[in-house]
Design a protein around this motif. Structure first.
Motif, PDB file in Angstrom:
ATOM      1  N   VAL A 113       0.830  -1.204   0.000  1.00  0.00           N
ATOM      2  CA  VAL A 113       0.000   0.000   0.000  1.00  0.00           C
ATOM      3  C   VAL A 113       0.866   1.256   0.000  1.00  0.00           C
ATOM      4  O   VAL A 113       0.593   2.219  -0.711  1.00  0.00           O
ATOM      5  CB  VAL A 113      -0.963  -0.005   1.207  1.00  0.00           C
ATOM      6  N   PHE A 114       1.954   1.267   0.784  1.00  0.00           N
ATOM      7  CA  PHE A 114       2.843   2.440   0.779  1.00  0.00           C
ATOM      8  C   PHE A 114       3.466   2.620  -0.600  1.00  0.00           C
ATOM      9  O   PHE A 114       3.567   3.736  -1.106  1.00  0.00           O
ATOM     10  CB  PHE A 114       3.953   2.283   1.827  1.00  0.00           C
ATOM     11  N   SER A 115       3.888   1.536  -1.210  1.00  0.00           N
ATOM     12  CA  SER A 115       4.586   1.625  -2.486  1.00  0.00           C
ATOM     13  C   SER A 115       3.698   2.206  -3.581  1.00  0.00           C
ATOM     14  O   SER A 115       4.175   2.946  -4.438  1.00  0.00           O
ATOM     15  CB  SER A 115       5.102   0.251  -2.911  1.00  0.00           C
ATOM     16  N   VAL A 116       2.409   1.876  -3.557  1.00  0.00           N
ATOM     17  CA  VAL A 116       1.528   2.419  -4.589  1.00  0.00           C
ATOM     18  C   VAL A 116       0.984   3.790  -4.188  1.00  0.00           C
ATOM     19  O   VAL A 116       0.207   4.386  -4.932  1.00  0.00           O
ATOM     20  CB  VAL A 116       0.361   1.456  -4.911  1.00  0.00           C
ATOM     21  N   SER A 117       1.418   4.311  -3.044  1.00  0.00           N
ATOM     22  CA  SER A 117       1.051   5.672  -2.659  1.00  0.00           C
ATOM     23  C   SER A 117       1.772   6.704  -3.506  1.00  0.00           C
ATOM     24  O   SER A 117       1.566   7.906  -3.332  1.00  0.00           O
ATOM     25  CB  SER A 117       1.366   5.907  -1.179  1.00  0.00           C
ATOM     26  N   VAL A 118       2.623   6.238  -4.407  1.00  0.00           N
ATOM     27  CA  VAL A 118       3.217   7.119  -5.407  1.00  0.00           C
ATOM     28  C   VAL A 118       2.114   7.876  -6.152  1.00  0.00           C
ATOM     29  O   VAL A 118       2.334   8.971  -6.684  1.00  0.00           O
ATOM     30  CB  VAL A 118       4.083   6.293  -6.397  1.00  0.00           C
ATOM     31  N   THR A 119       0.914   7.302  -6.143  1.00  0.00           N
ATOM     32  CA  THR A 119      -0.213   7.923  -6.843  1.00  0.00           C
ATOM     33  C   THR A 119      -0.711   9.198  -6.160  1.00  0.00           C
ATOM     34  O   THR A 119      -1.558   9.891  -6.707  1.00  0.00           O
ATOM     35  CB  THR A 119      -1.385   6.932  -6.956  1.00  0.00           C
ATOM     36  N   TYR A 120      -0.190   9.531  -4.959  1.00  0.00           N
ATOM     37  CA  TYR A 120      -0.526  10.816  -4.354  1.00  0.00           C
ATOM     38  C   TYR A 120      -0.063  11.984  -5.224  1.00  0.00           C
ATOM     39  O   TYR A 120      -0.764  12.971  -5.405  1.00  0.00           O
ATOM     40  CB  TYR A 120       0.173  10.952  -2.991  1.00  0.00           C
ATOM     41  N   LEU A 121       1.160  11.883  -5.737  1.00  0.00           N
ATOM     42  CA  LEU A 121       1.771  12.992  -6.460  1.00  0.00           C
ATOM     43  C   LEU A 121       1.649  12.876  -7.975  1.00  0.00           C
ATOM     44  O   LEU A 121       1.795  13.864  -8.683  1.00  0.00           O
ATOM     45  CB  LEU A 121       3.255  13.098  -6.081  1.00  0.00           C
ATOM     46  N   ILE A 122       1.388  11.671  -8.471  1.00  0.00           N
ATOM     47  CA  ILE A 122       1.236  11.473  -9.908  1.00  0.00           C
ATOM     48  C   ILE A 122       0.178  12.408 -10.514  1.00  0.00           C
ATOM     49  O   ILE A 122       0.417  13.009 -11.566  1.00  0.00           O
ATOM     50  CB  ILE A 122       0.914   9.997 -10.230  1.00  0.00           C
ATOM     51  N   PRO A 123      -1.020  12.571  -9.877  1.00  0.00           N
ATOM     52  CA  PRO A 123      -2.023  13.460 -10.479  1.00  0.00           C
ATOM     53  C   PRO A 123      -1.540  14.898 -10.630  1.00  0.00           C
ATOM     54  O   PRO A 123      -1.860  15.559 -11.625  1.00  0.00           O
ATOM     55  CB  PRO A 123      -3.191  13.383  -9.485  1.00  0.00           C
ATOM     56  N   ILE A 124      -0.762  15.391  -9.658  1.00  0.00           N
ATOM     57  CA  ILE A 124      -0.271  16.770  -9.732  1.00  0.00           C
ATOM     58  C   ILE A 124       0.621  16.951 -10.949  1.00  0.00           C
ATOM     59  O   ILE A 124       0.468  17.902 -11.729  1.00  0.00           O
ATOM     60  CB  ILE A 124       0.493  17.135  -8.442  1.00  0.00           C
ATOM     61  N   VAL A 125       1.542  16.015 -11.132  1.00  0.00           N
ATOM     62  CA  VAL A 125       2.451  16.079 -12.283  1.00  0.00           C
ATOM     63  C   VAL A 125       1.676  15.880 -13.586  1.00  0.00           C
ATOM     64  O   VAL A 125       1.885  16.602 -14.567  1.00  0.00           O
ATOM     65  CB  VAL A 125       3.559  15.013 -12.157  1.00  0.00           C
TER      66      VAL A 125
END
Length: 294
Positions: free
Chosen positions: A245-257
């Protein structure tokens, strides 16, 4: 650099790389059809990974190959085509936001396939995130009536694939090096990728003489080098030193970029869509809350 610092460093780098992937896919589609783009990504990425990491396969045990194959198809092969087809109809920024559903589905896949439990707050987070995704699709279809937002379902399906892959790597491939996983994945999907090159007409005369052939090929190559090869190894490492779950939390910042690049390319992203995006991220936040001791 401590383990905790490395986890956050990998997370930040991955968010920038993958947040830029959607605009690169969009530019790649200017010169290639979705099947052609997916086949090129597989062949180019596999060639690069084999070139730099072939030796890592020596450490792979025979019993690991079935999981490497499943991880390759679920985590790379199918999502590559799903995202390409989706972006023929919906904006790259919207695609980037919908990709934030990965942690939510990681939770469900972990429960049903691997017996990993979750809390009430995490379940609420899933519901909030899905509500945000639904609102984003509804708002997007009203703002862009010429686009077919049913294609957003392909992005959702791709996020389920990514969620499944995160759990496979964490549960079944802990003993394989990050480079070994990445190379093994693409070894398993290389032959289907090569088969699809002529079948999809990727190297036909009409495609090779197209106006955007070379520029699109350049974008796809950049996507393969950074967005697939480098990012795959970093992501596999991140999964091994953290939780799925932590590893796929990369999706927090993906939308901003992703939204940034989409707006720079002339896409429209309204306040309503931003609100729906925050709902998705709020759901992801709840999903990532640590379990309280019973």
């Amino acid at each position: 650099m401590s383990l905790q610092q490395r986890k956050w460093f990998y997370l930040f780098v991955l968010s920038v790389i993958w947040g830029s992937s959607y605009i690169l896919i969009k530019k790649g589609l200017e010169g290639f059809a979705p099947l052609q783009l997916g086949a090129l990504r597989i062949v180019i990425a596999a060639s690069l990974l084999l070139l730099i990491g072939f030796r890592s396969l020596k450490t792979v045990r025979k019993e690991d190959w079935k999981w490497l194959a499943l991880s390759g198809f679920v985590g790379s092969f199918f999502p590559m085509f799903l995202f390409a087809f989706a972006q023929t109809e919906i904006d790259s920024g919207v695609t980037a936001v919908l990709n934030s559903l990965v942690p939510l589905f990681t939770l469900f896949v972990g429960l049903f396939a691997f017996g990993i439990s979750f809390t009430r707050n995490q379940f609420i987070g899933v519901l909030v995130g899905l509500l945000g995704a639904s609102m984003l699709v509804v708002f997007g279809s009203s703002i862009n009536p010429e686009q077919n937002y049913w294609y957003a379902g392909l992005v959702v399906l791709a996020t389920i694939c990514y969620a499944s892959n995160a759990n496979i790597i964490k549960s079944k491939l802990q003993n394989v090096s990050p480079m070994g996983i990445a190379v093994g994945n693409f070894v398993c999907i290389l032959l289907p990728g090569i088969f699809l090159l002529p079948v999809s007409g990727t190297l036909s005369y009409e495609v090779r003489t197209g106006e955007f052939f070379w520029s699109s090929l350049g974008y796809i190559t950049l996507l393969c080098v950074i967005g697939t090869c480098i990012a795959k190894v970093l992501f596999n490492k991140l999964i091994q030193i953290s939780s799925p779950v932590f590893s796929v939390s990369v999706t927090y910042l993906i939308p901003i970029v992703g939204i940034f690049w989409g707006v720079m390319d002339g896409e429209v992203f309204t306040l309503q869509q931003i609100g729906a995006s925050f709902l998705i991220l709020a759901g992801v936040y709840l999903v990532n809350q640590k379990r309280k001791s019973s």
